[in-house]
Design a protein around this motif. Structure first.
Motif, short mmCIF file in Angstrom:
data_model
loop_
_atom_site.label_atom_id
_atom_site.label_comp_id
_atom_site.label_asym_id
_atom_site.label_seq_id
_atom_site.Cartn_x
_atom_site.Cartn_y
_atom_site.Cartn_z
N GLN A 57 -30.74 -31.04 -4.92
CA GLN A 57 -29.59 -31.31 -5.78
C GLN A 57 -28.95 -32.63 -5.35
N LYS A 104 -24.77 -33.61 -9.88
CA LYS A 104 -25.54 -32.59 -10.57
C LYS A 104 -25.02 -31.19 -10.18
N SER A 105 -25.05 -30.28 -11.12
CA SER A 105 -24.62 -28.92 -10.84
C SER A 105 -25.76 -28.11 -10.25
N LYS A 115 -27.15 -25.62 -11.52
CA LYS A 115 -28.13 -25.32 -12.56
C LYS A 115 -29.09 -26.49 -12.79
#
Length: 123
Positions: free
Chosen positions: A39, A43-44, A46
């Motif tokens: 990640q 960014k999340s 998900k």
């Protein structure tokens, strides 16, 4: 209770190597797929990118961006998955998370995530 604990992240220069480890512990009956995600800032959860996955029989798959540079492996006796990262690039910088599908009792499989380990590739 099941816990995944990652280790091995850090700061490395471009072209360098790191080896990540992720150990699962707790009331584990069986583990099938184990994988690494990453990640990047902004960014999340998900939007985490799948980096590599290894099945319980040892079959592997990789994101195109890491093929030929990263190697995923596992030690079933230790409930541990590894990610050997070679020829690291600045764009590999991210928080790396491991994920595992684990049977803890009965017939229910659950997905568990580690807490993440930071990998920074910079000169």
């Amino acid at each position: 209770q099941v816990q995944l604990v990652e280790s091995g992240g850090g700061l490395v220069q471009p072209g360098g190597s790191l080896r990540l480890s992720c150990a699962a512990s707790g009331s584990i009956l069986s583990i099938n797929a184990m994988s690494w995600y990453r990640q990047t800032p902004g960014k999340s959860a998900k939007e985490r990118e799948l980096v590599a996955v290894v099945s319980d029989t040892g079959s592997t798959a990789y994101a195109d961006s890491v093929k030929g540079r990263f190697t995923i492996s596992r030690d079933n006796a230790k409930n541990t998955v590894y990610l050997q990262m070679n020829s690291l690039k600045p764009e590999d910088t991210a928080v790396y998370f491991c994920k595992a599908n684990i049977l803890t009792g009965g017939t229910y499989w659950n997905t568990y995530w580690g807490q993440g380990t930071q990998v920074t590739v910079s000169s």
